[in-house]
Every structure is written in structure tokens, then in C-alpha cells.
Design a protein around this motif. Structure first.
Motif, short mmCIF file in Angstrom:
data_model
loop_
_atom_site.label_atom_id
_atom_site.label_comp_id
_atom_site.label_asym_id
_atom_site.label_seq_id
_atom_site.Cartn_x
_atom_site.Cartn_y
_atom_site.Cartn_z
N PRO A 47 35.40 12.91 31.46
CA PRO A 47 34.84 12.92 32.50
C PRO A 47 33.86 14.04 32.73
O PRO A 47 32.73 13.88 33.57
CB PRO A 47 35.84 13.04 33.65
CG PRO A 47 36.79 13.52 32.95
CD PRO A 47 36.87 13.18 31.37
N GLY A 48 33.89 15.02 31.82
CA GLY A 48 33.07 15.95 32.04
C GLY A 48 33.79 17.46 32.44
O GLY A 48 34.93 17.30 32.79
N SER A 49 33.19 18.54 32.19
CA SER A 49 33.69 19.68 32.55
C SER A 49 33.53 20.22 34.01
O SER A 49 32.53 19.43 34.76
CB SER A 49 33.49 20.89 31.75
OG SER A 49 32.01 21.23 31.68
N LEU A 50 33.98 21.38 34.64
CA LEU A 50 33.68 21.73 36.16
C LEU A 50 32.96 22.85 35.90
O LEU A 50 33.27 23.98 34.99
CB LEU A 50 35.14 21.84 36.79
CG LEU A 50 35.88 20.48 36.87
CD1 LEU A 50 37.14 20.97 37.72
CD2 LEU A 50 35.31 19.46 37.69
N ASP A 51 31.94 23.06 36.88
CA ASP A 51 31.19 24.43 36.89
C ASP A 51 32.25 25.26 37.83
O ASP A 51 33.30 24.97 38.34
CB ASP A 51 30.07 24.02 37.29
CG ASP A 51 29.74 23.59 38.77
OD1 ASP A 51 30.72 23.54 39.59
OD2 ASP A 51 28.45 23.13 39.17
N ASN A 52 31.47 26.61 38.32
CA ASN A 52 32.40 27.47 38.91
C ASN A 52 32.57 27.00 40.35
O ASN A 52 33.54 27.59 41.03
CB ASN A 52 31.46 28.63 39.06
CG ASN A 52 31.55 29.54 37.30
OD1 ASN A 52 32.55 29.41 36.80
ND2 ASN A 52 30.60 30.28 37.32
#
Length: 98
Positions: A47-52
Motif C-alpha cells: 500500500p505504500g510507506s507513511l510520511d512523518n
């Protein structure tokens, strides 16, 4: 036993390597290094990574795309009789187009 389906996590991409033929149609054996590129077909993407801030950054690759793979790296995964490789999105070198 039912066939398993692997859904990668975060920004990982599941790839089935494209194996170059080892001999020509006429039956002439080709040297192992004669294969053009280390490539594979994308089977599944995470699904993708998470940003800060916690927002999801989707994976830019899509299922079915042909990609250029690094010579080394990735994690080998065997599902049933088939062999796949799991790469992080940033490890994939590019997409291949006709």
C-alpha cells in the motif's frame, strides 16, 4: 492446500523474475551471461510507506509492469512451486517499455 497470495507490506514490491531462454529455437545453447537484462514482472505491490505526518505515500509501480532489477538484493520467496523476489520500491532500478 490452497494457493497462497502474498500482499507486500509498506513500499515493498513482489516480482517474478523473467528468465531468458537458455537455448534458441534451433536448439543452440546460449551462455548464461547472454541474457539482456535482469528483469521481472510486478506481481503485487504494497500500500505504500507513511510520511512523518502519517500520510500514505503510494507505490509508483503497478501490477503487470516489467521492471529492471538490481543484480543483487531482494528477498527470495517461494509460494507453491513458483519462486518470487521481494524488493523495496527504491531498490527497483526502473520500468521497461517496448
Amino acid at each position: 492446500m490452497a494457493a497462497k497470495r502474498l500482499i507486500p507490506t509498506l513500499n515493498r514490491v513482489l516480482v517474478e523474475k523473467i528468465v531468458a531462454p537458455s537455448k534458441t529455437a534451433a536448439g543452440i545453447l546460449l551462455p548464461e551471461k547472454s541474457s539482456k537484462l535482469n528483469s521481472g514482472k510486478v506481481v503485487a505491490v504494497g500500500p505504500g510507506s507513511l510520511d512523518n505526518a502519517g500520510n500514505r505515500i503510494p507505490v509508483a509501480l503497478k501490477e503487470g509492469e516489467t521492471v529492471l532489477l538490481p543484480e543483487f538484493g531482494g528477498t527470495q520467496v517461494k509460494l507453491g512451486e513458483k519462486e518470487f523476489h521481494l524488493f523495496r520500491e527504491e531498490d527497483i532500478l526502473g520500468t521497461l517499455h517496448d
